[in-house]
Design a protein around this motif. Sequence first.
Motif, PDB file in Angstrom:
ATOM      1  N   GLU A   1       0.862  -1.080   0.074  1.00 58.19           N
ATOM      2  CA  GLU A   1      -0.067   0.001   0.070  1.00 58.19           C
ATOM      3  C   GLU A   1       0.833   1.287   0.040  1.00 58.19           C
ATOM      4  OE1 GLU A   1      -3.109   0.178  -0.150  1.00 58.19           O
ATOM      5  OE2 GLU A   1      -3.841   2.053   0.901  1.00 58.19           O
ATOM      6  N   ASN A   2       0.490   2.117  -0.856  1.00 59.18           N
ATOM      7  CA  ASN A   2       1.234   3.463  -0.882  1.00 59.18           C
ATOM      8  C   ASN A   2       0.423   4.470   0.382  1.00 59.18           C
ATOM      9  OD1 ASN A   2       1.370   2.773  -3.861  1.00 59.18           O
ATOM     10  ND2 ASN A   2       3.132   3.925  -3.350  1.00 59.18           N
ATOM     11  N   ILE A   3       1.193   4.762   1.304  1.00 61.38           N
ATOM     12  CA  ILE A   3       0.494   5.606   2.329  1.00 61.38           C
ATOM     13  C   ILE A   3       0.118   6.981   1.787  1.00 61.38           C
ATOM     14  CG2 ILE A   3       0.653   6.290   4.634  1.00 61.38           C
ATOM     15  CD1 ILE A   3       3.123   4.252   5.084  1.00 61.38           C
ATOM     16  N   TYR A   4       1.140   7.597   1.170  1.00 55.84           N
ATOM     17  CA  TYR A   4       0.877   8.761   0.432  1.00 55.84           C
ATOM     18  C   TYR A   4       0.569   8.283  -1.099  1.00 55.84           C
ATOM     19  CZ  TYR A   4       2.018  12.485  -2.950  1.00 55.84           C
ATOM     20  OH  TYR A   4       2.260  13.379  -4.020  1.00 55.84           O
ATOM     21  N   PRO A   5      -0.572   8.766  -1.281  1.00 55.97           N
ATOM     22  CA  PRO A   5      -1.272   8.080  -2.366  1.00 55.97           C
ATOM     23  C   PRO A   5      -0.498   8.005  -3.928  1.00 55.97           C
ATOM     24  CG  PRO A   5      -2.894   9.299  -1.326  1.00 55.97           C
ATOM     25  CD  PRO A   5      -1.568   9.502  -0.752  1.00 55.97           C
ATOM     26  N   ALA A   6      -0.715   6.997  -4.845  1.00 57.40           N
ATOM     27  CA  ALA A   6       0.195   6.955  -6.181  1.00 57.40           C
ATOM     28  C   ALA A   6      -0.790   8.178  -6.671  1.00 57.40           C
ATOM     29  CB  ALA A   6      -0.001   5.813  -6.737  1.00 57.40           C
ATOM     30  N   LYS A   7      -2.189   8.393  -6.709  1.00 55.54           N
ATOM     31  CA  LYS A   7      -2.776   9.572  -7.322  1.00 55.54           C
ATOM     32  C   LYS A   7      -3.628  10.248  -6.171  1.00 55.54           C
ATOM     33  CE  LYS A   7      -3.405   6.575 -11.458  1.00 55.54           C
ATOM     34  NZ  LYS A   7      -4.424   5.862 -12.388  1.00 55.54           N
ATOM     35  N   PRO A   8      -3.150  11.055  -5.785  1.00 53.69           N
ATOM     36  CA  PRO A   8      -3.717  11.879  -4.563  1.00 53.69           C
ATOM     37  C   PRO A   8      -4.525  13.014  -5.387  1.00 53.69           C
ATOM     38  CG  PRO A   8      -1.412  12.724  -4.878  1.00 53.69           C
ATOM     39  CD  PRO A   8      -1.600  11.614  -5.941  1.00 53.69           C
ATOM     40  N   ASP A   9      -5.432  13.514  -4.271  1.00 53.05           N
ATOM     41  CA  ASP A   9      -6.210  14.957  -5.164  1.00 53.05           C
ATOM     42  C   ASP A   9      -5.040  15.844  -5.115  1.00 53.05           C
ATOM     43  OD1 ASP A   9      -8.683  13.493  -4.548  1.00 53.05           O
ATOM     44  OD2 ASP A   9      -8.895  14.249  -2.452  1.00 53.05           O
ATOM     45  N   ALA A  10      -5.631  16.812  -6.138  1.00 54.16           N
ATOM     46  CA  ALA A  10      -4.499  17.825  -6.930  1.00 54.16           C
ATOM     47  C   ALA A  10      -3.933  18.639  -5.728  1.00 54.16           C
ATOM     48  CB  ALA A  10      -5.160  18.520  -7.774  1.00 54.16           C
ATOM     49  N   GLY A  11      -5.149  19.118  -4.803  1.00 55.80           N
ATOM     50  CA  GLY A  11      -4.585  19.954  -3.850  1.00 55.80           C
ATOM     51  C   GLY A  11      -3.522  19.059  -2.637  1.00 55.80           C
ATOM     52  N   LEU A  12      -3.441  18.026  -2.617  1.00 53.02           N
ATOM     53  CA  LEU A  12      -2.467  17.116  -1.734  1.00 53.02           C
ATOM     54  C   LEU A  12      -1.386  16.607  -2.222  1.00 53.02           C
ATOM     55  CD1 LEU A  12      -5.244  15.422   0.449  1.00 53.02           C
ATOM     56  CD2 LEU A  12      -4.284  17.507   0.979  1.00 53.02           C
ATOM     57  N   LYS A  13      -1.188  16.933  -3.535  1.00 49.83           N
ATOM     58  CA  LYS A  13      -0.090  16.318  -4.227  1.00 49.83           C
ATOM     59  C   LYS A  13       1.296  17.066  -3.928  1.00 49.83           C
ATOM     60  CE  LYS A  13       1.459  14.644  -8.982  1.00 49.83           C
ATOM     61  NZ  LYS A  13       1.004  14.589 -10.476  1.00 49.83           N
ATOM     62  N   LEU A  14       2.394  16.213  -3.655  1.00 51.77           N
ATOM     63  CA  LEU A  14       3.678  16.916  -3.137  1.00 51.77           C
ATOM     64  C   LEU A  14       4.410  17.395  -4.482  1.00 51.77           C
ATOM     65  CD1 LEU A  14       4.838  13.884  -0.798  1.00 51.77           C
ATOM     66  CD2 LEU A  14       3.850  16.159  -0.189  1.00 51.77           C
ATOM     67  N   GLU A  15       5.104  18.247  -4.090  1.00 53.45           N
ATOM     68  CA  GLU A  15       5.742  18.945  -5.334  1.00 53.45           C
ATOM     69  C   GLU A  15       6.817  17.896  -6.102  1.00 53.45           C
ATOM     70  OE1 GLU A  15       8.084  22.442  -4.405  1.00 53.45           O
ATOM     71  OE2 GLU A  15       6.281  23.430  -3.584  1.00 53.45           O
ATOM     72  N   ASP A  16       7.605  17.319  -5.430  1.00 55.76           N
ATOM     73  CA  ASP A  16       8.189  16.144  -6.044  1.00 55.76           C
ATOM     74  C   ASP A  16       7.586  14.736  -5.776  1.00 55.76           C
ATOM     75  OD1 ASP A  16      10.563  15.451  -7.350  1.00 55.76           O
ATOM     76  OD2 ASP A  16      11.888  15.705  -5.582  1.00 55.76           O
ATOM     77  N   HIS A  17       6.549  14.676  -6.349  1.00 56.74           N
ATOM     78  CA  HIS A  17       5.614  13.403  -6.079  1.00 56.74           C
ATOM     79  C   HIS A  17       6.412  12.163  -6.561  1.00 56.74           C
ATOM     80  CE1 HIS A  17       1.948  10.937  -6.543  1.00 56.74           C
ATOM     81  NE2 HIS A  17       2.618  10.395  -7.690  1.00 56.74           N
ATOM     82  N   ASP A  18       7.091  12.107  -7.768  1.00 57.88           N
ATOM     83  CA  ASP A  18       7.478  11.150  -8.388  1.00 57.88           C
ATOM     84  C   ASP A  18       8.757  10.495  -7.336  1.00 57.88           C
ATOM     85  OD1 ASP A  18       5.760  11.028 -10.485  1.00 57.88           O
ATOM     86  OD2 ASP A  18       7.177  11.938 -11.979  1.00 57.88           O
ATOM     87  N   ASN A  19       9.360  11.654  -6.671  1.00 59.83           N
ATOM     88  CA  ASN A  19      10.578  11.046  -5.817  1.00 59.83           C
ATOM     89  C   ASN A  19      10.023  10.338  -4.580  1.00 59.83           C
ATOM     90  OD1 ASN A  19      12.450  11.681  -7.841  1.00 59.83           O
ATOM     91  ND2 ASN A  19      12.906  13.643  -6.968  1.00 59.83           N
ATOM     92  N   TRP A  20       8.922  10.519  -4.049  1.00 61.31           N
ATOM     93  CA  TRP A  20       8.315  10.232  -2.921  1.00 61.31           C
ATOM     94  C   TRP A  20       7.383   9.063  -2.821  1.00 61.31           C
ATOM     95  CZ3 TRP A  20      11.324  11.687   0.852  1.00 61.31           C
ATOM     96  CH2 TRP A  20      11.987  13.220   0.913  1.00 61.31           C
ATOM     97  N   VAL A  21       6.551   8.843  -3.915  1.00 65.99           N
ATOM     98  CA  VAL A  21       5.599   7.876  -4.025  1.00 65.99           C
ATOM     99  C   VAL A  21       6.080   6.416  -3.781  1.00 65.99           C
ATOM    100  CG1 VAL A  21       5.666   7.423  -6.456  1.00 65.99           C
ATOM    101  CG2 VAL A  21       3.393   7.453  -4.981  1.00 65.99           C
ATOM    102  N   SER A  22       7.225   6.101  -4.274  1.00 64.75           N
ATOM    103  CA  SER A  22       7.815   4.542  -4.247  1.00 64.75           C
ATOM    104  C   SER A  22       9.086   4.724  -3.076  1.00 64.75           C
ATOM    105  CB  SER A  22       8.494   4.331  -5.442  1.00 64.75           C
ATOM    106  OG  SER A  22       7.308   4.180  -6.436  1.00 64.75           O
ATOM    107  N   ARG A  23       9.028   5.655  -2.169  1.00 64.83           N
ATOM    108  CA  ARG A  23      10.043   5.567  -1.229  1.00 64.83           C
ATOM    109  C   ARG A  23       9.635   4.411  -0.345  1.00 64.83           C
ATOM    110  NH1 ARG A  23      13.792   9.931  -0.201  1.00 64.83           N
ATOM    111  NH2 ARG A  23      13.889   8.977   1.807  1.00 64.83           N
ATOM    112  N   LEU A  24      10.418   3.563   0.401  1.00 62.20           N
ATOM    113  CA  LEU A  24      10.131   2.496   1.368  1.00 62.20           C
ATOM    114  C   LEU A  24       9.322   3.057   2.568  1.00 62.20           C
ATOM    115  CD1 LEU A  24      12.871   0.027   0.966  1.00 62.20           C
ATOM    116  CD2 LEU A  24      10.819  -0.479   0.691  1.00 62.20           C
ATOM    117  N   GLY A  25       9.770   4.270   2.907  1.00 62.14           N
ATOM    118  CA  GLY A  25       9.139   4.944   4.086  1.00 62.14           C
ATOM    119  C   GLY A  25       7.604   5.301   3.801  1.00 62.14           C
ATOM    120  N   ASN A  26       7.305   5.190   2.595  1.00 51.80           N
ATOM    121  CA  ASN A  26       6.148   5.540   2.115  1.00 51.80           C
ATOM    122  C   ASN A  26       5.056   4.305   1.831  1.00 51.80           C
ATOM    123  OD1 ASN A  26       3.628   7.258   1.179  1.00 51.80           O
ATOM    124  ND2 ASN A  26       4.100   6.583  -0.724  1.00 51.80           N
TER     125      ASN A  26
END
Length: 587
Positions: free
Chosen positions: A486-511
């Motif tokens: 499970e991705n805790i921070y979503p792979a497809k979050p709502d636009a208003g909640l999307k992180l600036e560097d989304h691609d670098n964080w979504v597959s991090r093991l911490g997520n």
Amino acid sequence: MAIIKQAARQTLGQLIGANNPVVTVPDDSQRQYSWTKKEVDVYWSDIEKFKDGRDVGKESSAEYFIGPVVTITAEKMSGRALLDGQQRLTTSTILLAAIRDTLWQTNSPEAKLSANNIQRDYIARKSGRKEPMEYFLVLSLFDRDFFRDYIQTWNENTGECARTEALTRPSHQLIKEAYDNLCNKVQSRLQRFPDDEDRLDYLDSLRECLINGLVFVEIQTPTSSDANEVFETINSRGKDLSTVDLVRNFLMEKSVGPHEKERVNNAWRSLLDDFQRREDIEKFLRHFWVSKHGDVKSHSLYVTIRKNLTEHFDRRPQTYSVGNFSAKLENAASRYADLISQNTGVPDFDAALAEVKVLSADALYPLFLAASEASPYDEMVDLAKAALSYYVRWTVVGTRESTLLEENIFGLAKDLSNGLASLDDAVKQVVGWIPDDDAFYVAFRDASIPKQAQSRYLLSKLEQSMRVAADISDEFALGGNKVHVENIYPAKPDAGLKLEDHDNWVSRLGNLTLLTGRRDRSNSNLPYPEKEPAYDGSSMLVSSRTQVGALWDFGASRWRVEGIVERQERLARIALDVWPSGIGERA
């Protein structure tokens, strides 16, 4: 250079049938049936297109050239020994059988007569009531009895084959699947014709297309060595899947007398019986050779084997024979089957082999194969643990150059096989290659793992370690299908909640974490507060006890990259014990 008697155009009806010399696949020179659904589908699609063009009088569809066949033909032409073309002729015979059986099932006297004619003219017949059955295509010993039972030995009174033979080899299953597939395709095509007469016309036209329109070029050679040379020329150019067959043909060519030929056949029976898939046989042959001689790529494997063994077999006095090589191959096949099926009988070793399979860490098999030649499985546990730590720390998490790992592992396997290293030496060598704790901690802390299989493996091993530390006794199956990543921070979050560097964080093991049950993509993409109960109440410790909540800023209602970093650092500290740099340190 090979001697070719002639190369002649032949229709299918001129190659197989009652008025032609029987086509026999020699026991000492050809492979088993290997066409999968993919090849059968292509074959049928080509036949359909050809028939449709032929039906409308398209000039380019007068004939369909399906390729060359290589045969050994005696002066009196009493029979043909088939060296190349088995897959196409076997599949064509299976399609004729499918037409035969479909005709019989229409239950009209005319259709039954046509079915009997196909059987007698192109598949098999008896010349007299007490005479043995004459089969127009005779497969090699690996498939002969099953093919006769399932396709050829047909009862003209009942319209059925006996089909009592057990499916004991992968090739038997492929023969059955090809028959079922082609029967279904013929039946599907018949649905276009509501009238029985139209259906009979279609089946008769399909039979005629096969018998008179399917064209081969038969390359006739006088001897097996000439045929083998032609066969190799046709099949060895960029076709990795023929390596096993080419090696067997080469060994038969180099065999001295029937005893050595039988030794090769015995080895090949073991290969066919020990492995469920043809890909496993191909993989075994390369890993066997690598374990003895070091790295060689698949595309050059046959050329390398032939060159090396020819030097041995042609040496006089001969010190290493075809029989010696076949015996080693047969012995290694049994051990390799144990390794890839995790069936060694040693629980700790089998558990490590299960991890190898989950990770697709195929580079480790030559090392284990080499070690197993002189060491029992229960003494190989430390080697397997060290090799896994090396693989995970170097390749999976460290993302370092895999070529260097393979070079090290393959070279060590070669040393083990040649008696230049003991099992203890091998363990110490592998331990020396494992990246140290500081390097692994940094790599794990920053690791992004987009591959689902790898992230699932890493999280599952962390979960196992946490359960042991928490003294939780219920088992957690590595690679089981009851949990998902499970991705805790979503792979497809709502636009208003999307992180600036989304691609670098979504597959991090911490997520990433584990949850039980099937993944619900709609829930996965929700903000954290709506998913919090799933994590807090999860039976997965990696979800409920690793500060998942730190990824969400409740005050600002946003995702925290700092939380991903903090959680991943926590997981990295656990990982140091799960994949240790030494031996005997595992959690």
